[in-house]
Scaffold this motif. Sequence first.
Motif, PDB file in Angstrom:
ATOM      1  N   ALA A  99       2.584  13.549  -1.950  1.00  0.00           N
ATOM      2  CA  ALA A  99       3.202  12.299  -1.517  1.00  0.00           C
ATOM      3  C   ALA A  99       4.724  12.410  -1.542  1.00  0.00           C
ATOM      4  CB  ALA A  99       2.741  11.171  -2.425  1.00  0.00           C
ATOM      5  N   ASN A 100       5.367  11.702  -0.639  1.00  0.00           N
ATOM      6  CA  ASN A 100       6.824  11.531  -0.731  1.00  0.00           C
ATOM      7  C   ASN A 100       7.062  10.263  -1.531  1.00  0.00           C
ATOM      8  OD1 ASN A 100       7.504  13.766   0.710  1.00  0.00           O
ATOM      9  ND2 ASN A 100       7.711  12.711   2.659  1.00  0.00           N
ATOM     10  N   ILE A 101       7.364  10.437  -2.791  1.00  0.00           N
ATOM     11  CA  ILE A 101       7.487   9.284  -3.679  1.00  0.00           C
ATOM     12  C   ILE A 101       8.951   8.951  -3.908  1.00  0.00           C
ATOM     13  CG2 ILE A 101       5.317   9.277  -4.964  1.00  0.00           C
ATOM     14  CD1 ILE A 101       6.433  11.415  -6.725  1.00  0.00           C
ATOM     15  N   GLU A 130      11.026  11.631   6.254  1.00  0.00           N
ATOM     16  CA  GLU A 130      11.056  10.221   6.693  1.00  0.00           C
ATOM     17  C   GLU A 130       9.712   9.517   6.496  1.00  0.00           C
ATOM     18  OE1 GLU A 130       9.906  12.720  10.254  1.00  0.00           O
ATOM     19  OE2 GLU A 130      11.354  12.878   8.621  1.00  0.00           O
ATOM     20  N   VAL A 131       8.693  10.303   6.155  1.00  0.00           N
ATOM     21  CA  VAL A 131       7.356   9.746   5.928  1.00  0.00           C
ATOM     22  C   VAL A 131       7.229   9.310   4.478  1.00  0.00           C
ATOM     23  CG1 VAL A 131       4.902  10.324   5.800  1.00  0.00           C
ATOM     24  CG2 VAL A 131       6.255  11.102   7.749  1.00  0.00           C
ATOM     25  N   TYR A 158      12.862  -3.178   0.081  1.00  0.00           N
ATOM     26  CA  TYR A 158      11.824  -3.376  -0.932  1.00  0.00           C
ATOM     27  C   TYR A 158      11.467  -2.065  -1.635  1.00  0.00           C
ATOM     28  CZ  TYR A 158      10.780  -8.182   0.412  1.00  0.00           C
ATOM     29  OH  TYR A 158      10.850  -9.526   0.631  1.00  0.00           O
ATOM     30  N   ILE A 159      11.811  -1.979  -2.915  1.00  0.00           N
ATOM     31  CA  ILE A 159      11.393  -0.800  -3.687  1.00  0.00           C
ATOM     32  C   ILE A 159       9.871  -0.830  -3.908  1.00  0.00           C
ATOM     33  CG2 ILE A 159      11.715  -1.770  -6.017  1.00  0.00           C
ATOM     34  CD1 ILE A 159      12.983   0.979  -6.772  1.00  0.00           C
ATOM     35  N   VAL A 160       9.262  -2.024  -3.722  1.00  0.00           N
ATOM     36  CA  VAL A 160       7.808  -2.138  -3.894  1.00  0.00           C
ATOM     37  C   VAL A 160       7.045  -1.816  -2.604  1.00  0.00           C
ATOM     38  CG1 VAL A 160       7.841  -3.727  -5.852  1.00  0.00           C
ATOM     39  CG2 VAL A 160       7.974  -4.655  -3.532  1.00  0.00           C
ATOM     40  N   ALA A 161       7.777  -1.544  -1.515  1.00  0.00           N
ATOM     41  CA  ALA A 161       7.108  -1.085  -0.282  1.00  0.00           C
ATOM     42  C   ALA A 161       7.088   0.440  -0.324  1.00  0.00           C
ATOM     43  CB  ALA A 161       7.875  -1.587   0.939  1.00  0.00           C
ATOM     44  N   ARG A 162       5.899   1.017  -0.456  1.00  0.00           N
ATOM     45  CA  ARG A 162       5.810   2.455  -0.756  1.00  0.00           C
ATOM     46  C   ARG A 162       5.321   3.312   0.416  1.00  0.00           C
ATOM     47  NH1 ARG A 162       5.781   2.744  -6.439  1.00  0.00           N
ATOM     48  NH2 ARG A 162       7.319   1.218  -7.104  1.00  0.00           N
ATOM     49  N   THR A 163       4.717   2.687   1.404  1.00  0.00           N
ATOM     50  CA  THR A 163       4.175   3.460   2.528  1.00  0.00           C
ATOM     51  C   THR A 163       4.672   2.825   3.828  1.00  0.00           C
ATOM     52  OG1 THR A 163       2.208   4.137   1.284  1.00  0.00           O
ATOM     53  CG2 THR A 163       2.047   4.195   3.677  1.00  0.00           C
ATOM     54  N   GLY A 167       4.287   6.859   7.665  1.00  0.00           N
ATOM     55  CA  GLY A 167       3.208   7.359   6.800  1.00  0.00           C
ATOM     56  C   GLY A 167       1.854   7.192   7.457  1.00  0.00           C
ATOM     57  N   VAL A 168       1.654   6.024   8.058  1.00  0.00           N
ATOM     58  CA  VAL A 168       0.388   5.753   8.753  1.00  0.00           C
ATOM     59  C   VAL A 168       0.222   6.725   9.926  1.00  0.00           C
ATOM     60  CG1 VAL A 168      -0.938   4.017  10.029  1.00  0.00           C
ATOM     61  CG2 VAL A 168       0.479   3.310   8.081  1.00  0.00           C
ATOM     62  N   GLU A 169       1.302   6.915  10.694  1.00  0.00           N
ATOM     63  CA  GLU A 169       1.249   7.824  11.861  1.00  0.00           C
ATOM     64  C   GLU A 169       0.971   9.262  11.431  1.00  0.00           C
ATOM     65  OE1 GLU A 169       5.020   7.188  13.821  1.00  0.00           O
ATOM     66  OE2 GLU A 169       4.476   5.090  14.234  1.00  0.00           O
ATOM     67  N   TYR A 170       1.588   9.655  10.330  1.00  0.00           N
ATOM     68  CA  TYR A 170       1.403  11.031   9.842  1.00  0.00           C
ATOM     69  C   TYR A 170      -0.067  11.304   9.519  1.00  0.00           C
ATOM     70  CZ  TYR A 170       1.627  15.135   6.807  1.00  0.00           C
ATOM     71  OH  TYR A 170       1.412  16.362   6.249  1.00  0.00           O
ATOM     72  N   ILE A 171      -0.687  10.383   8.788  1.00  0.00           N
ATOM     73  CA  ILE A 171      -2.090  10.559   8.410  1.00  0.00           C
ATOM     74  C   ILE A 171      -2.995  10.526   9.654  1.00  0.00           C
ATOM     75  CG2 ILE A 171      -4.027   9.499   7.133  1.00  0.00           C
ATOM     76  CD1 ILE A 171      -2.028  10.955   5.297  1.00  0.00           C
ATOM     77  N   THR A 172      -2.647   9.646  10.606  1.00  0.00           N
ATOM     78  CA  THR A 172      -3.420   9.554  11.846  1.00  0.00           C
ATOM     79  C   THR A 172      -3.391  10.882  12.602  1.00  0.00           C
ATOM     80  OG1 THR A 172      -2.794   7.221  11.950  1.00  0.00           O
ATOM     81  CG2 THR A 172      -3.756   8.151  13.936  1.00  0.00           C
TER      82      THR A 172
END
Length: 304
Positions: A99-101, A130-131, A158-163, A167-172
């Motif tokens: 993960a890119n954390i 960037e993901v 938002y530090i609470v927005a993590r994905t 990220g969605v496009e990468y997994i797709t």
Amino acid sequence: MIKLHVKNETSRLRAVILGTAKSNGPTPNVDQAYDPKSLEHIKAGTYPLEDDMVKEMEAVAKVFEKYDVTVYRPEIIENCNQIFSRDIGFVIDDTFVKANILPDREEELEAIQYVIDQMNPEKVVRPPEEVHIEGGDVLVWNDHIFIGTYREPDYANYIVARTNLEGVEYITKQFPHKTVKSFNLRKSQVNPKDNALHLDCCFQPIGTNKAILHKEGFLEEEEYEWLLNFFGKENCFIISKDEMYNMNSNVFSISESVIISEQNFTRLNTWLRDQGFTVEEVPYAEIAKQEGLLRCSTLPLIRD
């Protein structure tokens, strides 16, 4: 060699990385809090103590031992919170995604490198910079991958927005044979009852066809309704704001019939047993103060 295999959230678990609370470091300052729930406990002077959290994690380790699950633990980094192993990586099918954390947490990945070294290097991937994607937002469900995200234009605030959408496009792209479905989550830096930090804070599939769901965690009602219909209303356990705040959806499945749950989740645990599940209750209320629970602190590597 570790032969990675994770097709869903509930098949019989054989190997897992369980985080550690050892050398967890001092209580953070207010400006070091990554989420509103930790912030609340830092301010109230009720932030969890290392000894208590170590005991809670050992209780989970004992359950894994009982079910003959191979358990890996991160190497200890001095004064570093390494409880939430789910954030730093996840397995889809036979592939380990690093993960890119949050940049501060990069060393947590180094602490499990000895486990990653036992995997086929061709099956370990790292998304480009960037993901943004964390394991708590990724739920693998057979042909589907469910991903929590935040689609609003103020994502960067938002530090609470993590994905993110990348990220969605990468997994797709990475898993073209899967149906990827993303969900826009409600975020709040200040109110933990209005903050779905990850998708598994407001949704988790259990058994073969059931789910735990929290409606208000979703910004778009039709996405919540989609999940409700996908699993069927009669198969869903709907949790309240308080139950979401206490992390009721963040239990962990050892198999399709065995679930590790927090001992105080009375209403949920009763329902699970009524549905025929074996519930292994553990104390985890201290760890829950950091807005994470059982799924957050486990990273499955092999399921049957």
